[in-house]
Design an enzyme around this catalytic site. Structure first.
Site, PDB file in Angstrom:
ATOM      1  N   SER A  97       0.799  -1.187  -0.021  1.00  0.00           N
ATOM      2  CA  SER A  97       0.018   0.054   0.154  1.00  0.00           C
ATOM      3  C   SER A  97       0.699   1.444   0.274  1.00  0.00           C
ATOM      4  CB  SER A  97      -1.042   0.087   1.135  1.00  0.00           C
ATOM      5  OG  SER A  97      -0.254   0.158   2.447  1.00  0.00           O
ATOM      6  N   ASN A  98       1.942   1.232   0.593  1.00  0.00           N
ATOM      7  CA  ASN A  98       2.902   2.363   0.470  1.00  0.00           C
ATOM      8  C   ASN A  98       3.513   2.448  -0.971  1.00  0.00           C
ATOM      9  OD1 ASN A  98       3.585   4.087   3.209  1.00  0.00           O
ATOM     10  ND2 ASN A  98       3.399   1.867   3.822  1.00  0.00           N
TER      11      ASN A  98
ATOM     12  N   ASN B 207      13.771   3.828   4.907  1.00  0.00           N
ATOM     13  CA  ASN B 207      12.771   3.070   5.210  1.00  0.00           C
ATOM     14  C   ASN B 207      11.908   3.367   5.823  1.00  0.00           C
ATOM     15  OD1 ASN B 207      11.850   0.382   5.877  1.00  0.00           O
ATOM     16  ND2 ASN B 207      12.862   0.338   7.903  1.00  0.00           N
TER      17      ASN B 207
ATOM     18  N   ASP C  99      16.445  -0.411  12.117  1.00  0.00           N
ATOM     19  CA  ASP C  99      15.630   0.542  12.563  1.00  0.00           C
ATOM     20  C   ASP C  99      16.293   1.681  13.440  1.00  0.00           C
ATOM     21  OD1 ASP C  99      13.414  -0.977  11.337  1.00  0.00           O
ATOM     22  OD2 ASP C  99      13.046  -1.953  13.042  1.00  0.00           O
TER      23      ASP C  99
ATOM     24  N   GLU D 284      22.284  -0.245  11.701  1.00  0.00           N
ATOM     25  CA  GLU D 284      21.566  -0.532  12.792  1.00  0.00           C
ATOM     26  C   GLU D 284      20.180  -0.732  12.486  1.00  0.00           C
ATOM     27  OE1 GLU D 284      20.679   1.700  16.981  1.00  0.00           O
ATOM     28  OE2 GLU D 284      22.307   2.568  15.614  1.00  0.00           O
TER      29      GLU D 284
ATOM     30  N   HIS E 148       8.959   2.795   8.995  1.00  0.00           N
ATOM     31  CA  HIS E 148       8.813   2.134  10.141  1.00  0.00           C
ATOM     32  C   HIS E 148       7.563   2.421  10.747  1.00  0.00           C
ATOM     33  CE1 HIS E 148       9.664  -0.901  13.348  1.00  0.00           C
ATOM     34  NE2 HIS E 148       9.575  -0.133  14.162  1.00  0.00           N
TER      35      HIS E 148
ATOM     36  N   ARG F 294      22.229 -15.066   4.556  1.00  0.00           N
ATOM     37  CA  ARG F 294      21.584 -13.759   4.442  1.00  0.00           C
ATOM     38  C   ARG F 294      22.644 -12.936   3.595  1.00  0.00           C
ATOM     39  NH1 ARG F 294      18.444 -11.266   7.232  1.00  0.00           N
ATOM     40  NH2 ARG F 294      18.450 -12.733   8.953  1.00  0.00           N
TER      41      ARG F 294
ATOM     42  N   SER G 154       7.592   6.375  11.419  1.00  0.00           N
ATOM     43  CA  SER G 154       8.950   7.251  11.397  1.00  0.00           C
ATOM     44  C   SER G 154       9.660   6.695   9.934  1.00  0.00           C
ATOM     45  CB  SER G 154       9.990   6.745  12.267  1.00  0.00           C
ATOM     46  OG  SER G 154       9.478   6.854  13.730  1.00  0.00           O
TER      47      SER G 154
ATOM     48  N   ARG H  94      12.972  -7.785   5.513  1.00  0.00           N
ATOM     49  CA  ARG H  94      14.173  -8.679   5.610  1.00  0.00           C
ATOM     50  C   ARG H  94      15.190  -7.895   6.340  1.00  0.00           C
ATOM     51  NH1 ARG H  94      15.012 -13.579   5.432  1.00  0.00           N
ATOM     52  NH2 ARG H  94      17.267 -13.407   4.591  1.00  0.00           N
TER      53      ARG H  94
HETATM   54  C1  GRF Z   1       3.777  -0.630   6.784  1.00  0.00           C
HETATM   55  O1  GRF Z   1       3.241  -0.547   8.037  1.00  0.00           O
HETATM   56  C2  GRF Z   1       5.187  -0.402   6.981  1.00  0.00           C
HETATM   57  O2  GRF Z   1       5.644   0.789   7.882  1.00  0.00           O
HETATM   58  C3  GRF Z   1       6.112  -1.476   7.514  1.00  0.00           C
HETATM   59  O3  GRF Z   1       5.111  -2.526   7.034  1.00  0.00           O
HETATM   60  C4  GRF Z   1       4.108  -2.163   6.413  1.00  0.00           C
HETATM   61  C5  GRF Z   1       3.878  -2.342   4.982  1.00  0.00           C
HETATM   62  O4  GRF Z   1       2.625  -2.079   4.293  1.00  0.00           O
HETATM   63  N1  GRF Z   1       7.479  -1.484   7.365  1.00  0.00           N
HETATM   64  P1  GRF Z   1       2.488  -2.101   2.787  1.00  0.00           P
HETATM   65  O5  GRF Z   1       3.063  -3.214   2.228  1.00  0.00           O
HETATM   66  O6  GRF Z   1       3.029  -0.786   2.387  1.00  0.00           O
HETATM   67  O7  GRF Z   1       1.026  -2.087   2.666  1.00  0.00           O
END
Ligand code: GRF
Length: 201
Positions: free
Chosen positions: A12-13, A104, A142, A140, A106, A62, A133, A88
């Site tokens: 969704s992002n 990223n 997050d 490190e 979070h 990894r 955030s 990951r």
């Molecule tokens: C979001 O809450 C993001 O902050 C977290 O994982 C979720 C991903 O959601 N890291 P989407 O795949 O963007 O819908």
């Protein structure tokens, strides 16, 4: 500016970034997932963005997975690498390679609640506020310099699901805004700090 987006799930992002890509002057060269069934891959395909799946379970370590991920990323020579729900942990070698151009998102008010299950943990901790955030990725987990946060209230009757929904609304607004700062050259990573318009954030 050209970039790649890394996902693991719903995307969704990613959708919000796609929807805003003209306004924020971003060309997404490829969406890369470590899971073949990530719905975000469909979202990318629907608008003609190339996709690539690199199943982490197919790699013995990894480091080997990160090496392949890096090989794919480098074919696009991206100026920005956007982690959007990419679930990951990345090796130190990988994060160092892209330090300063990898972002990223979070779902917590970092440094609170690094890692998983952030919404449930915020409720259990009796927090009154929660949020999202966006930070530069460093070795490190997050823990890289925070660029921006959005805060929401935790309501008495909230559960992890209801909270996640409201945080996501904020995520979808904040990520394109921050990416735009980066594509405009206003946001930089200097001396392990996030800097916007010359000012340390
Ligand atoms: C979001 O809450 C993001 O902050 C977290 O994982 C979720 C991903 O959601 N890291 P989407 O795949 O963007 O819908």
């Amino acid at each position: 500016m050209n970039g790649v987006v890394l996902i693991s799930g719903s995307g969704s992002n990613l959708q919000s970034i796609i929807n805003n890509s003209d306004d924020i002057n971003l060309t997404i060269d490829c969406v890369i997932s470590n899971k073949a069934n990530a719905y975000g891959l469909q979202r990318a395909k629907q608008v003609g963005i190339p996709v690539c799946t690199i199943e982490h379970s197919q790699f013995p370590s990894r480091e080997k997975f990160d090496q392949e991920l890096s090989n794919v990323i480098n074919t696009y020579n991206p100026k920005i690498i956007i982690l959007a729900g990419f679930m990951r942990i990345l090796s130190t070698e990988f994060t160092k390679k892209y330090c300063g151009k990898m972002l990223n998102i979070h779902p917590s008010l970092l440094p609170k609640f690094q890692g998983l299950n952030t919404h449930q943990r915020a409720i259990e901790a009796g927090e009154k506020k929660h949020g999202v955030s966006i930070h530069f990725v460093t070795e490190e987990l997050d823990g890289g310099p925070i660029i921006a946060q959005s805060t929401i209230e935790i309501l008495d009757d909230d559960n992890a699901e209801s909270l996640a929904k409201r945080v996501l609304i904020e995520e979808h607004k904040l990520y394109p805004k921050v990416i735009h700062w980066f594509t405009q050259g206003r946001l930089k990573f200097k001396n392990n700090k996030a800097v916007l318009d010359g000012k340390i954030l």
